[in-house]
Enzyme design. Structure first.
Site, PDB file in Angstrom:
ATOM      1  N   VAL A 298       0.835  -1.201   0.000  1.00  0.00           N
ATOM      2  CA  VAL A 298       0.000   0.000   0.000  1.00  0.00           C
ATOM      3  C   VAL A 298       0.871   1.254   0.000  1.00  0.00           C
ATOM      4  CG1 VAL A 298      -1.708   1.360   1.267  1.00  0.00           C
ATOM      5  CG2 VAL A 298      -1.929  -1.128   1.152  1.00  0.00           C
TER       6      VAL A 298
ATOM      7  N   ARG B  83       1.928 -15.033   1.957  1.00  0.00           N
ATOM      8  CA  ARG B  83       1.783 -14.924   3.415  1.00  0.00           C
ATOM      9  C   ARG B  83       0.389 -15.295   3.906  1.00  0.00           C
ATOM     10  NH1 ARG B  83       3.482  -8.893   4.089  1.00  0.00           N
ATOM     11  NH2 ARG B  83       2.392  -8.847   2.085  1.00  0.00           N
TER      12      ARG B  83
ATOM     13  N   CYS C 209      -7.227  -8.964   2.601  1.00  0.00           N
ATOM     14  CA  CYS C 209      -8.450  -8.144   2.671  1.00  0.00           C
ATOM     15  C   CYS C 209      -9.702  -8.982   2.885  1.00  0.00           C
ATOM     16  CB  CYS C 209      -8.589  -7.306   1.402  1.00  0.00           C
ATOM     17  SG  CYS C 209      -7.315  -6.039   1.224  1.00  0.00           S
TER      18      CYS C 209
ATOM     19  N   THR D 142      -6.514  -0.522   7.201  1.00  0.00           N
ATOM     20  CA  THR D 142      -7.862  -1.018   7.434  1.00  0.00           C
ATOM     21  C   THR D 142      -8.113  -1.157   8.929  1.00  0.00           C
ATOM     22  OG1 THR D 142      -7.848  -2.230   5.345  1.00  0.00           O
ATOM     23  CG2 THR D 142      -9.452  -2.918   6.998  1.00  0.00           C
TER      24      THR D 142
ATOM     25  N   ASP E 113      10.193   3.441   6.866  1.00  0.00           N
ATOM     26  CA  ASP E 113       9.845   2.081   7.269  1.00  0.00           C
ATOM     27  C   ASP E 113      10.857   1.620   8.309  1.00  0.00           C
ATOM     28  OD1 ASP E 113       7.979  -0.276   5.683  1.00  0.00           O
ATOM     29  OD2 ASP E 113       9.457  -0.963   7.132  1.00  0.00           O
TER      30      ASP E 113
ATOM     31  N   THR F 220      -2.639  -4.159   9.435  1.00  0.00           N
ATOM     32  CA  THR F 220      -3.578  -4.382  10.533  1.00  0.00           C
ATOM     33  C   THR F 220      -4.108  -5.810  10.420  1.00  0.00           C
ATOM     34  OG1 THR F 220      -5.255  -3.293   9.162  1.00  0.00           O
ATOM     35  CG2 THR F 220      -4.297  -2.004  10.942  1.00  0.00           C
TER      36      THR F 220
END
Length: 466
Positions: free
Chosen positions: A52, A367, A296, A156, A71, A121
């Site tokens: 993202v 993953r 998602c 999210t 990061d 998240t």
């Protein structure tokens, strides 16, 4: 708690914000649109450079913003500093394009006018949302940001998280007050890895903010890089909920066709033919059965059900859909076992080659791939599994799935082939040639029905699909 604000704050000597309470439904004074030229002189910091954050950082840099990409992962930052794309969705040239610096130095956050948080998240083992990354990122940002900054969360979350989790962490770390000393917005990410038609600029961006003036500012910022435009949500909570609802709807629809495929199998009716026939009606929605992996669809519904349950309402349909889709890997393993039995194979002596291990076609992300659950079940029967995926390196496959990986595709000696993730590279398989390499009486488990059943059976396969 409502933050009471009474006067105005000048940002960089250029833009003023009335100090409104940070609360849902508060109506601000309608203002003329924020000057885009002023915004284009701003510095953007993107916190979190994953699938993202990196495209977002690159998108701003290519639109002539000065960008700081931050990061905590040193290897990610070092790779980006060397000019190499870490996502596979951009190009090496893109990550080098524009005024962008990649860093693990949190002090550079202080240079930014806008700080956009794009951290993961996930859910925990009990399917509860884990917002620890958001809290950690907010603590870091809060400790470095300057007064007048605008912080936008893109991760999210469940409705209420921006106000109840992000803002308190920012305030505690900064000793500043939201709405008075800094400003807050929320814009849910809509990244679609591996989809060239729906890149950052091509998808409408939902934006929200603590009040109308900040919303004007945030909307203008995103409009400068999003060709498809922005949708202004009336509150932060609406924007937060919209993200989880987008993917919960898809989860519900996929669960329906997955359950349908299992039921029709028991009735000995071709489920794919049923969907094709039903699809001739103009208002039929075209969903197909399959493994539901990724970051998602199998995750976002839990954000909504968790928050809803806290308020005393159990969304049973959403919860049932999750159970249906989580049962599909076991069903795929069952189809494989039945196919091997029909081929008169002894399970503990059988060898199965799995084609495609990532969570969806065209990407190398394993993953959150549900193929792993299929493999785990088959291994319980002592079936020997090997895997091949053109998008995933061998070491990663072996570490993640605990199976041997092929560096060059070979069908020799296998009793069955499972096409789990239908990468384009597999769509033109010569099934007649593949069959000759396999052991006698082979099976083909074509999970999503990508290949032609008639061609498979003619080539000598026992064919199974959802």
């Amino acid at each position: 708690m409502t933050t009471t604000i009474s006067d105005t704050e000048t940002r960089g000597g250029e833009r003023e914000y009335d100090r409104y309470p940070l609360q849902t439904g508060e109506e601000g004074t309608t203002l003329q649109h924020i000057d885009e030229q002023s915004i284009r002189e701003a510095t953007i910091c993107v916190v979190g450079l994953g699938y993202v954050g990196l495209p977002l950082a690159v998108g701003f840099a290519q639109s002539n913003y000065r960008v700081v990409g931050y990061d905590i992962d040193e290897s990610t930052v070092e790779t980006l500093q060397s000019g190499v794309d870490t996502t596979g969705d951009l190009t090496d040239e893109a990550v080098q394009d524009g005024d962008i610096s990649y860093t693990t130095d949190a002090s550079q956050i202080s240079e930014a006018d806008y700080i956009i948080i794009t951290v993961p998240t996930p859910i925990d083992d009990d399917n509860r949302p884990d917002l620890s990354y958001v809290e950690s990122a907010a603590t870091t940002v809060g400790s470095k940001m300057n007064p007048g900054s605008t912080v936008i969360l893109e991760s999210t979350v469940y409705p209420g998280s921006t106000r109840d989790v992000l803002v308190p962490a920012l305030e505690a770390a900064s000793d500043l007050s939201a709405g008075e000393d800094f400003f807050v917005g929320y814009s849910p990410e809509r990244a679609t890895p591996g989809d060239e038609k729906h890149g950052l600029a091509d998808v409408v961006k939902v934006v929200s903010a603590q009040n109308e003036k900040v919303l004007d500012d945030v909307a203008t910022l995103y409009e400068s890089i999003i060709d498809a435009g922005v949708h202004r949500a009336p509150s932060i909570e609406v924007a937060e909920a919209s993200k989880v609802v987008e993917n919960t709807q898809r989860d519900l629809n996929i669960a329906f066709v997955n359950e349908l495929s299992m039921a029709l199998e028991r009735l000995d009716v071709d489920g794919q033919a049923v969907l094709e026939a039903a699809g001739t009606k103009w208002n039929f929605h075209d969903y197909r059965p399959g493994l539901v992996g990724g970051h998602c669809i199998p995750v976002d519904p839990y954000f909504f059900t968790y928050r809803s349950s806290q308020e005393g309402f159990e969304p049973e349909l959403m919860q049932t859909s999750r159970k249906v889709n989580e049962s599909v890997p076991g069903h795929v393993a069952e189809l494989t076992i039945k196919a091997l039995n029909e081929c008169h194979k002894t399970l503990r002596e059988s060898r199965v080659l799995v084609l495609g291990l990532s969570y969806k076609p065209g990407v190398g992300d394993i993953r959150s791939s549900k193929v792993e659950a299929v493999i785990d079940t088959l291994q319980e029967y002592a079936i020997d599994i090997e895997g091949f995926d053109p998008f995933v390196d061998d070491e990663t496959i072996e570490d993640q799935f605990g199976i041997e990986a092929q560096d060059r595709l070979s069908f020799e000696g296998f009793d069955a082939v499972m096409l789990a993730t239908p990468h384009k590279e597999f769509e033109e398989l010569d099934l007649e040639a593949v069959s000759t390499e396999l052991a006698d009486d082979p099976a083909l488990i074509d999970v999503t029905g990508t290949l032609e059943e008639a061609e498979a059976t003619e080539a000598g396969f026992v064919y199974r699909r959802l």
